[in-house]
Design a protein around this motif. Structure first.
Motif, mmCIF file in Angstrom:
data_model
loop_
_atom_site.group_PDB
_atom_site.id
_atom_site.type_symbol
_atom_site.label_atom_id
_atom_site.label_comp_id
_atom_site.label_asym_id
_atom_site.label_seq_id
_atom_site.Cartn_x
_atom_site.Cartn_y
_atom_site.Cartn_z
ATOM 1 N N GLN A 248 8.575 72.233 35.514
ATOM 2 C CA GLN A 248 9.665 71.837 34.316
ATOM 3 C C GLN A 248 10.555 70.734 34.845
ATOM 4 O O GLN A 248 11.113 70.013 33.858
ATOM 5 N N LEU A 249 10.575 70.277 35.861
ATOM 6 C CA LEU A 249 11.338 69.184 36.543
ATOM 7 C C LEU A 249 10.474 67.869 35.900
ATOM 8 O O LEU A 249 9.686 67.488 36.652
ATOM 9 N N THR A 250 10.975 67.360 34.832
ATOM 10 C CA THR A 250 10.599 66.059 34.397
ATOM 11 C C THR A 250 11.021 64.683 34.909
ATOM 12 O O THR A 250 10.062 63.998 34.995
ATOM 13 N N ALA A 251 12.384 64.777 35.063
ATOM 14 C CA ALA A 251 12.981 63.300 35.526
ATOM 15 C C ALA A 251 13.978 63.696 36.737
ATOM 16 O O ALA A 251 14.608 64.645 36.591
ATOM 17 N N PHE A 252 14.102 63.110 37.685
ATOM 18 C CA PHE A 252 15.407 63.050 38.576
ATOM 19 C C PHE A 252 15.510 61.543 38.923
ATOM 20 O O PHE A 252 15.131 60.756 39.794
ATOM 21 N N GLU A 253 16.603 61.055 38.339
ATOM 22 C CA GLU A 253 16.944 59.757 38.292
ATOM 23 C C GLU A 253 18.173 59.789 39.347
ATOM 24 O O GLU A 253 18.909 60.195 39.062
ATOM 25 N N PHE A 254 17.983 58.604 40.296
ATOM 26 C CA PHE A 254 19.126 58.362 41.446
ATOM 27 C C PHE A 254 19.903 57.004 40.929
ATOM 28 O O PHE A 254 19.510 56.150 40.540
ATOM 29 N N MET A 255 21.405 57.266 41.258
ATOM 30 C CA MET A 255 22.129 55.999 40.821
ATOM 31 C C MET A 255 23.264 56.044 42.157
ATOM 32 O O MET A 255 23.916 57.252 42.326
ATOM 33 N N PRO A 256 23.479 54.863 42.767
ATOM 34 C CA PRO A 256 24.733 54.998 43.627
ATOM 35 C C PRO A 256 26.003 54.681 43.020
ATOM 36 O O PRO A 256 26.157 54.476 41.551
ATOM 37 N N ARG A 257 27.044 54.933 43.478
ATOM 38 C CA ARG A 257 28.163 54.898 43.054
ATOM 39 C C ARG A 257 28.502 53.490 42.317
ATOM 40 O O ARG A 257 29.101 53.307 41.061
ATOM 41 N N PHE A 258 28.119 52.384 42.875
ATOM 42 C CA PHE A 258 28.199 50.923 42.395
ATOM 43 C C PHE A 258 27.644 51.206 41.063
ATOM 44 O O PHE A 258 28.233 50.425 39.934
ATOM 45 N N ALA A 259 26.394 51.421 40.751
ATOM 46 C CA ALA A 259 25.689 51.538 39.619
ATOM 47 C C ALA A 259 26.678 52.095 38.677
ATOM 48 O O ALA A 259 26.392 51.591 37.312
ATOM 49 N N LEU A 260 26.976 53.379 38.788
ATOM 50 C CA LEU A 260 27.798 53.862 37.731
ATOM 51 C C LEU A 260 28.879 53.174 37.492
ATOM 52 O O LEU A 260 29.244 53.199 36.334
ATOM 53 N N GLU A 261 29.794 52.592 38.445
ATOM 54 C CA GLU A 261 30.965 51.834 37.909
ATOM 55 C C GLU A 261 30.683 50.592 36.934
ATOM 56 O O GLU A 261 31.289 50.173 36.271
ATOM 57 N N ILE A 262 29.529 49.915 37.206
ATOM 58 C CA ILE A 262 29.290 48.691 36.456
ATOM 59 C C ILE A 262 28.751 49.120 35.052
ATOM 60 O O ILE A 262 29.007 48.440 34.214
ATOM 61 N N VAL A 263 28.243 50.431 34.828
ATOM 62 C CA VAL A 263 27.612 50.793 33.442
ATOM 63 C C VAL A 263 28.975 51.278 32.885
ATOM 64 O O VAL A 263 29.442 51.043 31.637
ATOM 65 N N LEU A 264 29.954 51.980 33.586
ATOM 66 C CA LEU A 264 31.031 52.293 32.964
ATOM 67 C C LEU A 264 31.899 51.085 32.666
ATOM 68 O O LEU A 264 32.737 51.183 31.587
ATOM 69 N N LYS A 265 31.963 50.108 33.500
ATOM 70 C CA LYS A 265 32.455 48.676 32.933
ATOM 71 C C LYS A 265 32.132 48.011 31.905
ATOM 72 O O LYS A 265 32.702 47.570 31.196
ATOM 73 N N HIS A 266 30.796 47.969 31.707
ATOM 74 C CA HIS A 266 30.021 47.112 30.634
ATOM 75 C C HIS A 266 29.364 47.864 29.701
ATOM 76 O O HIS A 266 29.091 46.997 28.649
#
Length: 483
Positions: A248-266
Motif C-alpha cells: 500500500q506504500l505507493t510513494a516515499f519522496e525525500f526532501m532536505p531542508r534547503f529543498a523545502l526552503e526554496i519551494v516555499l520561497k519560489h
C-alpha cells in the motif's frame, strides 16, 4: 547540403508530403535544443511520419543514403539524448493512436507518440491505472519514456517503465518492422528482445508502439508530510512504513531542508505544512483499490509509533483532496524552483536502498568541503534508491564559474556512488551528458557487449549516433555548457 542529402529530402517529401518534412530553420528550432538547454544540435530536416509503415520507409531511405536519424518524442529528456548532430530528426509525435484497451487482460496498446497523460486518462476511463507518473507527463511521449526506461514517483510500488511493458513494435536500422506486440505475462520463446530496446535511447531501433500493463485503479489514498532529524531517520521511517503497510506504500519522496526552503520561497501557493523546521522531510502516499480500507487510520498508527520511537519529529496527514494536492505541490515544484537559485550541477544516481542515507550524508560533506557555500539539494525517490543529488551555486559565486566545476563534482559524487555499488544514471538515461562518464564506471565487459549489440543491430551507426556510446570522433563534447 550535398546532392545525396537533398535527394533524400525530396524522396521523403514526395512520399510523406512537404508539410511533414520540415526544412525551415525557424520551424525546426524547438527540435534542436533539449529541455535544460545544455545542448543545441543541427539537422538537415525534421521528418514527421504518421504511421509505422512511414517510419520504416524513412529509416530505409536514410539507411540507403547513410544519413543519421535521431528519434524524438516530446523532447523532454534531461541528458541530451534527443539532440541531433547533423542527419534528420525523426519526430514520432503523429503516431498518437490508442490502438486497444483491454481491461480484462489489463493491457493498453498505444503508439509511441501518445502523450503520457493521454495514456493515463485512457486507462482511467476503463477504471484502470497506468502508474507511470512524471513531472513532464503532460508533454512527454510514451515512446521516449520507454526508450529511456523512465522512472517517476510510483516506482516503489509498480516498477520502472521496463516493468510496465509487455510488448513492443520496433523499426530496425535497416527499415524492417519487428512486431513484438504480445499481450502476454509469460512468453519464453527465445530471447526477450523487447528489453534490448527499452532504455536504449533510440540507438538500437525506433519504438513505434507498445503493449503496456494496467493495474486496478486506486479507490482510496492518503498522503502525509513528515519532518525528521536526518536522512537516516527518514530511511528508518521508510523501513517502518514498508513493514507496516506493505504494497500500500505507493510513494516515499525525500526532501532536505534547503529543498523545502526554496519551494516555499519560489513556488506559487506553497505553504509550510509543519509548524517547525527539520533537517529532512518525507512525502508519503498510501493507496489501495479497496475503498473500504481505512488507509488514514493505518498511516496514523504507523506515524504515531514512529513519533513515540523518536524516528520522526512531526507529521501532518492530508485532510482532503485539496490538501493532498497541496502537499504533492511541495515536491513537484522542486525541480523548477531550483533553477531560480542560480546555476545547478545535477546528478541522477541510484544506490542500494539501505545505503541511501549514507550516500546523502557522505556526498553532502564531500561537496561542501570541496566548495564552501555550495548548497546541496539531494532529493528524490527514497523507496527505490534514486536520489537527484543536485548542487546549487554558492550565493556569492558567478554562475559560469560554478558550472565550470561540473566535471570536478562528477568525480566526487560518482566516485562515492560507484563505491556503494550504485549507478550514475538512475532514471534519466545516459544521452550525451553521461556518455563519457559511462566509460569510467561501467564494467568493461558490459561496455564491450553494448558495442557488440550496437554493431549488430545498427552496423552503419545511423540510429542516434554518439548517444550512450561514443563511436564517432566528431560528435560534440558530453560536458554541460550551461544550466
Amino acid at each position: 547540403m550535398t546532392d545525396i542529402q537533398s535527394d533524400l529530402l525530396d524522396i521523403l517529401s514526395a512520399s510523406l508530403g512537404d508539410r511533414q518534412v520540415i526544412r525551415d530553420p525557424a520551424a525546426m528550432d524547438s527540435y534542436l535544443v533539449e529541455e535544460r538547454k545544455l545542448y543545441r544540435g543541427t539537422a538537415l530536416a525534421v521528418i514527421r511520419p504518421g504511421s509505422t509503415e512511414e517510419v520504416a520507409f524513412v529509416v530505409r531511405e536514410c539507411a540507403k543514403a547513410g544519413i543519421a536519424i535521431v528519434p524524438q518524442g516530446g523532447n523532454t529528456g534531461l541528458v541530451g539524448g534527443g539532440v541531433p548532430h547533423k542527419g534528420v530528426v525523426l519526430s514520432l509525435a503523429r503516431l498518437d493512436r490508442i490502438r486497444e484497451v483491454d481491461p480484462f487482460n489489463a493491457t493498453i496498446t498505444v503508439e509511441a507518440g501518445c502523450i503520457l497523460k493521454t495514456v493515463q486518462d485512457e486507462a482511467e476511463k476503463a477504471d484502470c491505472l497506468f502508474p507511470l507518473s512524471l513531472a513532464s507527463e503532460g508533454s512527454c511521449r510514451i515512446g521516449g519514456n520507454i526508450a529511456t526506461n523512465a522512472g517517476g514517483v510510483n516506482v516503489l510500488r509498480y516498477g520502472n517503465t521496463r516493468d510496465l511493458v509487455l510488448g513492443l513494435e520496433v523499426v530496425l536500422a535497416d527499415g524492417r518492422i519487428w512486431n513484438g506486440l504480445k499481450c502476454l505475462r509469460k512468453d519464453n520463446m527465445g530471447y526477450d528482445l523487447k528489453n534490448l530496446f527499452i532504455g536504449s535511447e533510440g540507438t538500437l531501433g525506433v519504438i513505434t508502439a507498445a503493449v503496456l500493463r494496467l493495474f486496478p485503479r486506486p479507490k482510496s489514498r492518503t498522503v502525509a508530510f513528515v519532518g525528521c532529524a536526518s536522512p537516516h531517520a527518514a530511511l528508518d521511517l521508510f523501513d517502518r512504513l514498508r513493514r507496516h503497510t506493505g504494497d500500500q506504500l505507493t510513494a516515499f519522496e525525500f526532501m532536505p531542508r534547503f529543498a523545502l526552503e526554496i519551494v516555499l520561497k519560489h513556488a506559487p501557493g506553497a505553504v509550510t505544512p509543519l509548524s517547525g523546521e527539520h533537517e529532512a522531510y518525507a512525502l508519503i502516499e498510501l493507496s489501495s483499490p479497496d475503498p473500504e480500507i481505512d488507509l488514514r487510520e493505518r498511516l496514523e498508527s504507523a506515524l504515531s509509533e514512529a513519533l513515540e520511537a523518536g524516528t520522526i519529529e512531526d507529521a501532518v496527514i492530508a485532510a482532503s483532496e485539496a490538501h493532498v494536492d497541496a502537499l504533492w505541490h511541495l515536491r513537484e515544484s522542486l525541480s523548477h524552483v531550483q533553477r531560480l537559485e542560480g546555476g545547478s550541477i545535477k546528478h541522477d544516481v541510484a544506490v542500494p536502498v539501505s545505503r541511501v542515507a549514507d550516500f546523502i550524508v557522505t556526498a553532502t560533506r564531500a561537496c561542501e568541503e570541496a566548495l564552501p557555500g555550495v548548497r546541496v539539494c539531494a532529493f528524490g525517490h527514497f523507496g527505490d534508491g534514486n536520489i537527484h543529488f543536485n548542487l546549487s551555486q554558492p550565493v556569492a559565486m558567478e554562475k559560469a564559474a560554478f558550472l565550470d566545476q561540473w566535471e570536478r563534482f562528477n568525480r566526487i559524487v560518482h566516485d562515492i556512488v560507484h563505491g556503494l555499488n550504485g549507478s550514475i544514471s538512475a532514471e534519466h538515461g545516459v544521452g550525451l551528458i553521461k556518455r563519457d562518464e559511462l566509460v569510467l564506471y561501467k564494467d568493461p565487459v558490459a561496455l564491450d557487449l553494448m558495442r557488440t549489440l550496437k554493431g549488430a543491430l545498427d552496423p552503419q551507426n545511423i540510429l542516434n549516433p554518439g548517444k550512450v556510446l561514443a563511436l564517432e570522433a566528431d560528435l560534440p563534447s558530453a560536458l554541460p555548457a550551461g544550466s
